[in-house]
Write a protein that holds these residues in place. Structure first.
Motif, PDB file in Angstrom:
ATOM      1  N   GLU B  94      14.741   0.669  20.951  1.00  0.00           N
ATOM      2  CA  GLU B  94      15.062   0.326  22.078  1.00  0.00           C
ATOM      3  C   GLU B  94      14.018  -1.008  22.557  1.00  0.00           C
ATOM      4  O   GLU B  94      13.212  -0.884  23.480  1.00  0.00           O
ATOM      5  CB  GLU B  94      14.427   1.448  23.082  1.00  0.00           C
ATOM      6  N   GLY B  95      14.072  -1.902  21.670  1.00  0.00           N
ATOM      7  CA  GLY B  95      13.394  -3.148  21.956  1.00  0.00           C
ATOM      8  C   GLY B  95      14.150  -4.255  22.644  1.00  0.00           C
ATOM      9  O   GLY B  95      15.345  -4.059  23.300  1.00  0.00           O
ATOM     10  N   SER B  96      13.616  -5.544  22.476  1.00  0.00           N
ATOM     11  CA  SER B  96      14.408  -6.649  23.239  1.00  0.00           C
ATOM     12  C   SER B  96      13.546  -7.977  22.524  1.00  0.00           C
ATOM     13  O   SER B  96      12.588  -7.892  22.234  1.00  0.00           O
ATOM     14  CB  SER B  96      14.384  -6.327  24.802  1.00  0.00           C
ATOM     15  N   LEU B  97      14.546  -9.060  22.748  1.00  0.00           N
ATOM     16  CA  LEU B  97      14.102 -10.119  22.313  1.00  0.00           C
ATOM     17  C   LEU B  97      14.528 -11.223  23.502  1.00  0.00           C
ATOM     18  O   LEU B  97      15.631 -11.276  23.658  1.00  0.00           O
ATOM     19  CB  LEU B  97      14.773 -10.586  20.857  1.00  0.00           C
ATOM     20  N   GLU B  98      13.474 -12.178  23.788  1.00  0.00           N
ATOM     21  CA  GLU B  98      13.786 -13.146  24.784  1.00  0.00           C
ATOM     22  C   GLU B  98      14.258 -14.276  23.893  1.00  0.00           C
ATOM     23  O   GLU B  98      13.847 -14.768  23.048  1.00  0.00           O
ATOM     24  CB  GLU B  98      12.575 -13.430  25.545  1.00  0.00           C
ATOM     25  N   ILE B  99      15.570 -14.804  24.295  1.00  0.00           N
ATOM     26  CA  ILE B  99      16.250 -16.201  23.634  1.00  0.00           C
ATOM     27  C   ILE B  99      16.431 -17.025  24.877  1.00  0.00           C
ATOM     28  O   ILE B  99      16.297 -16.950  26.140  1.00  0.00           O
ATOM     29  CB  ILE B  99      17.371 -15.685  22.983  1.00  0.00           C
ATOM     30  N   VAL B 100      16.767 -18.468  24.143  1.00  0.00           N
ATOM     31  CA  VAL B 100      17.078 -19.503  25.173  1.00  0.00           C
ATOM     32  C   VAL B 100      18.475 -19.769  24.810  1.00  0.00           C
ATOM     33  O   VAL B 100      18.829 -20.260  23.794  1.00  0.00           O
ATOM     34  CB  VAL B 100      16.134 -20.575  25.020  1.00  0.00           C
ATOM     35  N   VAL B 101      19.434 -19.959  25.834  1.00  0.00           N
ATOM     36  CA  VAL B 101      20.701 -20.232  25.736  1.00  0.00           C
ATOM     37  C   VAL B 101      21.211 -21.291  26.670  1.00  0.00           C
ATOM     38  O   VAL B 101      20.967 -21.086  27.740  1.00  0.00           O
ATOM     39  CB  VAL B 101      21.880 -19.090  25.742  1.00  0.00           C
TER      40      VAL B 101
END
Lengths: 484, 472
Positions: B94-101
């Protein structure tokens, strides 16, 4: 005078006093093997040539007073599922008939460091699966007390060679009784230590959560010496334990529980009488005997025959003919692996792989393997609770005296039942010892099993030594055709 | 997305064999990673630290009482015919990763982060596939190298988002210093699971797994191909089957590898050779306290310095020296955009032309800042700035001294320039008349004349300004 039935400490004293040389003892043991092996077939291989030099080296060490310890120059037989670098480890299987191990098991390294000589590799049921050595791909071992009877198994070879005197002691492995049951059938001492006290690194795995290496010896003291030279944390075995401080059972005025469920149906009168006889002896020594009930022991065969095959089904997957061992050709790599396994494994091994694969399969896991794990945990609890009340537990080692060849090979369930008394110690992980105490109405050896809480091995051995001295079982087999 | 990250530990996951690059097959082997009878696995503590670091940095919940499982399947390059992996108790969930699109923030949800061992490497001769190969060569050097598998939730909506996610994950493992992160070496290997559904459907469509994408470019192309393939099928009322498909790099299509992958029964059970994996509070705290700066934190710093999200993201994923140089230079120039453009544009461009991957060691932030300031303050022209930079890459120079001695300093003194402007106007009365008649483009000609008169030192914009003032 014969020396092959002397204790290790007696032999060591003779070596030190220069009354006996390791090379003399070795010749004697080897001659004994030459005279008995054609009947017994306990050894699969004998390391004669290389041992002549090793014995001479041991002679020199004793001459110079530079001996390596009490085990220096002692000839010990090794079950052929324990790796010795440079020698075959066949596991009594066609699959590995040509396999040479490139490395030593940790126990072998430890024994080498102490100057132990290895007489050779001993016979077993294929991959340690069986109770009679009838499952060996290289023919069965015979019981020295009566060659028409089985020596027990799976460490049948290791028990028979100690009984016959073609080794001073031996190593076996015990997954559900494979040390204790053959020791009992051959009238010698067999000790299964607490799970994890002796490294399994280099022992070909049958069921990893149950397997444990242990000694088979002529007396309890020898087992104690071997156990203490082998035990200890091994960085190559993540399940090997660092010594933990545990409350030890009492040596004097102890409370001993007779397991009710192991004195009921399925246990022969002879075996029950033997336990009662020993109980009286213990009582006369000031110990208290009580009956205890451990209802889940009745489930132990069912639990065992789900857990052990499940683990074995994965453990034996590596035998595929790809990297080592025998290979049977096929048109594709998968066909090659299938052919190799079809020809390389014997019927009992195949049966257990199938059973284990089934028990782990999707849709069956919860009903079989998962259920067995829960039952095992409950059984552990049951024993832990019982040990709050008693110091030791006592039972027969085997339900009966040694059976005849073929007698149980057609009735698999009966064959599996011969491990009824020994399996609980593996499921629980506690130490258990089998001590010969008398002869059955057939004149064959009978033993009792004593168990104690995990990590109380040396106390159990000490207690057993005292019992052994009052039982004074001195009978030896007369090997038919024995010329020595 | 399912991504395997090869960790850069010194030794393998369950034995003491060195992890080293070698062309010689079967060099780094021992009884354990070759699955010899009697061998046992002992977990690598460093690898557990690495995966915990990755799980923490992706905001996962840490399983403090986890375990290893055996995943059973037969394949010749799998030494034990089971892989030691994790099943229902992975290290992170249950994690998350911030990305740029496309210049905007987006979040990829991570389902699990688990530890496992790599297999050996098969080379099939005479065919790409094992069942039709004439022979198969096996190299077990790779067998037992620690792998972390990172699995996202099925919430990625485009090929661009998938690519951005892999770029972010790659940067993360590099910045955490737990993997080389080189795609071309297989340090990061990814499979994409793609399903297409009708716009109004609540449920996802049938999942198809794509394997064998070796670059970000092939990842993007494969996803796009697969989306269009599945869309066409749905539009034709065809049924999509759950299967694994192989990306063909040359033909740029996917083709079926094996179907019913979902029904494979791996008979997972906890590995009895390995005690349960207890991650103590102490162990986790130690890792938390030594957490390096994460790519998202770095990106925020760049944004705070004045860059756009896109610029900040791009410099954060550039070689380390660029971000560092940017920080030091913009601290001096106080002009983030110009600094960003000089570093990512001019400097990187000139280095690339020379085949260099980083600036020469003598180049300092001060020198670069000086060049930028000279241009910005109109002391020199942009072209002269580029010239000085090129010189600086060649040898150690002082930009201002170089500008002076090479007469690159522009004339900004309006009185001086006014004089020259007047002189030019005097000499070009005819041109002036034509300008008055509407030929305004001739002003440029006059500016040129002024610059010529000054030997190129006059700032053209100043000259133009003064000219216009004189004419009107």
């Amino acid at each position: 005078m014969n020396h092959y039935k002397l204790s290790i400490s007696e032999i060591n004293k003779l070596f030190k006093d220069k009354k006996l040389k390791p090379s003399e003892l070795y010749s004697e043991v080897f001659e004994r093997a030459a005279n008995t092996e054609s009947i017994i077939h306990g050894h699969l291989t004998l390391f004669q040539d290389e041992n002549i030099k090793k014995a001479a080296d041991a002679d020199k060490r004793y001459e110079n007073g530079t001996e390596l310890g009490i085990l220096d120059g002692i000839p010990i037989a090794i079950k052929d599922n324990i790796n010795i670098a440079g020698y075959a480890t066949t596991c009594s299987s066609q699959m590995l008939s040509n396999y040479i191990s490139p490395y030593d098991a940790t126990v072998i390294t430890k024994l080498k460091d102490e100057g132990v000589m290895f007489t050779g590799k001993t016979n077993l049921d294929e991959f340690a699966m069986g109770s009679s050595t009838e499952n060996s791909a290289f023919g069965p071992t015979k019981n020295p007390w009566d060659p028409s009877r089985v020596p027990g198994g799976s460490s049948g070879g290791s028990a028979a060679v100690v009984s016959a005197g073609s080794a001073i002691a031996s190593l076996g492995s015990d997954t559900g009784g494979s040390i204790r049951q053959p020791a009992s059938f051959c009238g010698v001492v067999g000790f299964k230590p607490t799970y994890g006290t002796v490294s399994r690194f280099g022992l070909v795995a049958f069921a990893s959560s149950l397997d444990q290496i242990g000694p088979i010896t002529n007396n309890v003291e020898d087992s104690k010496i071997l156990f203490n030279s082998m035990k200890g944390f091994d960085p190559f075995d993540a399940t090997s334990g660092k010594e933990s401080k545990t409350k030890q059972p009492k040596l004097k005025n102890a409370k001993i529980g007779i397991i009710k469920e192991l004195m009921e149906d399925g246990i022969s009168e002879d075996a029950k009488l033997e336990v009662q006889k020993v109980a009286k002896l213990l009582e006369s020594q000031g110990h208290e005997i009580v009956e205890v009930s451990l209802p889940l022991t009745k489930m132990s065969i069912s639990i065992y025959y789900l857990i052990a095959p499940a683990e074995c089904s994965a453990n034996l997957s590596r035998f595929d003919g790809v990297r080592y061992g025998n290979r049977v050709a096929g048109n594709t790599s998968y066909e090659m692996m299938e052919n190799t396994r079809a020809e390389g494994f014997g019927p009992e091994v195949k049966k257990r792989i199938l059973l284990g694969t089934y028990a782990l399969s999707a849709g069956y896991y919860d009903a079989f393997y998962g259920q067995a794990l829960k039952a095992r945990a409950m059984m552990k609890k049951e024993f832990t609770e019982t040990y709050k009340e008693v110091d030791y537990l006592i039972s027969p080692t085997t339900p009966s005296d040694p059976f005849k060849f073929g007698e149980k090979s057609d009735n698999q369930l009966e064959m599996y039942m011969s491990d009824l008394c020994t399996i609980p110690a593996n499921l629980v992980g506690m130490p258990a010892i089998s001590i010969p105490t008398g002869l059955s109405s057939n004149g064959l050896p009978l033993s009792v099993q004593i168990m104690s809480p995990a990590n109380t091995d040396n106390t159990l051995l000490e207690f057993s030594q005292k019992l052994e001295s009052v039982v004074s079982f001195t009978s030896l087999p007369e090997i038919k055709g024995d010329v020595s | 997305m399912e991504t395997h990250v090869e960790l850069k530990t010194n030794s393998k996951m369950f034995c003491r064999c060195n992890v080293v690059e070698t062309d010689k097959p079967n060099e780094n082997l021992c009884p354990t990673c070759l699955g010899l009878p009697g061998s046992l696995p002992v977990p690598n503590k460093r690898a557990i630290e690495f995966i915990t670091l990755l799980a923490l940095s992706t905001k996962c919940q840490i399983t403090t009482d986890g375990m290893f499982h055996r995943k059973n399947y037969f394949y010749p390059d799998l030494p034990k015919n089971y892989q030691i992996s994790q099943f229902d108790l992975p290290v992170g969930t249950e994690g998350s990763l911030e990305i740029v699109v496309n210049g905007e923030f987006s979040t990829v949800e991570i389902e699990r982060v688990h530890m496992e061992e790599d297999t050996g490497k098969s080379t099939h001769i005479g065919s790409g596939r094992i069942d039709s190969a004439t022979s198969t060569h096996l190299d077990f050097n790779r067998a037992g190298i620690p792998l972390v598998e990172v699995v996202t939730k099925p919430l990625i909506k485009s090929s661009k988002e998938a690519v951005s996610y892999i770029e972010e994950l790659r940067q993360l493992v590099i910045d955490l210093d737990i993997s080389e992160g080189k795609l071309e070496k297989g340090n990061l290997r990814f499979d994409a699971n793609i399903s297409v559904a009708y716009e109004n459907d609540d449920e996802l469509g049938t999942k198809v797994e794509i394997k064998n994408m070796n670059s970000l470019r092939s990842l993007e192309k494969a996803i796009e191909y697969e989306i269009s393939r599945q869309t066409k099928m749905l539009n034709n009322n065809e049924t999509i089957i759950q299967e694994t498909r192989h990306w063909d790099e040359k033909k740029e299509v996917t083709s079926s590898m094996r179907s019913k992958e979902g029904s494979a029964d791996y008979r997972y059970f906890s590995d009895p050779d390995i005690p349960n994996m207890i991650l103590s509070e102490d162990f986790i705290d130690k890792i938390k306290n030594n957490m390096p700066v994460l790519p998202s934190e770095k990106r925020n710093t760049f944004i705070n310095s004045g860059l756009s999200i896109e610029e900040a993201n791009s410099i954060g994923k550039s070689p380390k020296w660029m971000g560092e140089l940017y920080k030091s230079v913009s601290d001096i120039t106080n002009d983030s955009k110009t600094t960003f453009n000089w570093i990512t544009g001019e400097l990187q461009g000139q280095l690339r032309k020379l085949g260099e991957t980083s600036p020469p060691e003598w180049m300092t932030a001060e020198q670069l800042a000086e060049i930028i300031s000279l241009v910005k303050n109109d002391k020199i022209s942009f072209t002269s700035g580029k010239e000085i930079l090129a010189e600086l890459i060649e040898e150690k120079i002082n930009p201002e001294e170089y500008a002076i001695s090479n007469k690159l300093i522009q004339e900004n003194d309006t009185e001086e320039i006014s004089k020259m402007v007047k002189e030019i106007i005097k000499e070009n009365s005819e041109v002036l008349e034509r300008i008055a008649n509407g030929e305004e483009k001739l002003i440029g000609f006059l500016v040129g004349q002024v610059i010529k008169l000054s030997n190129g030192k006059v700032n053209p914009s100043v000259a133009k300004e003064l000219l216009l003032k004189e004419i009107k």
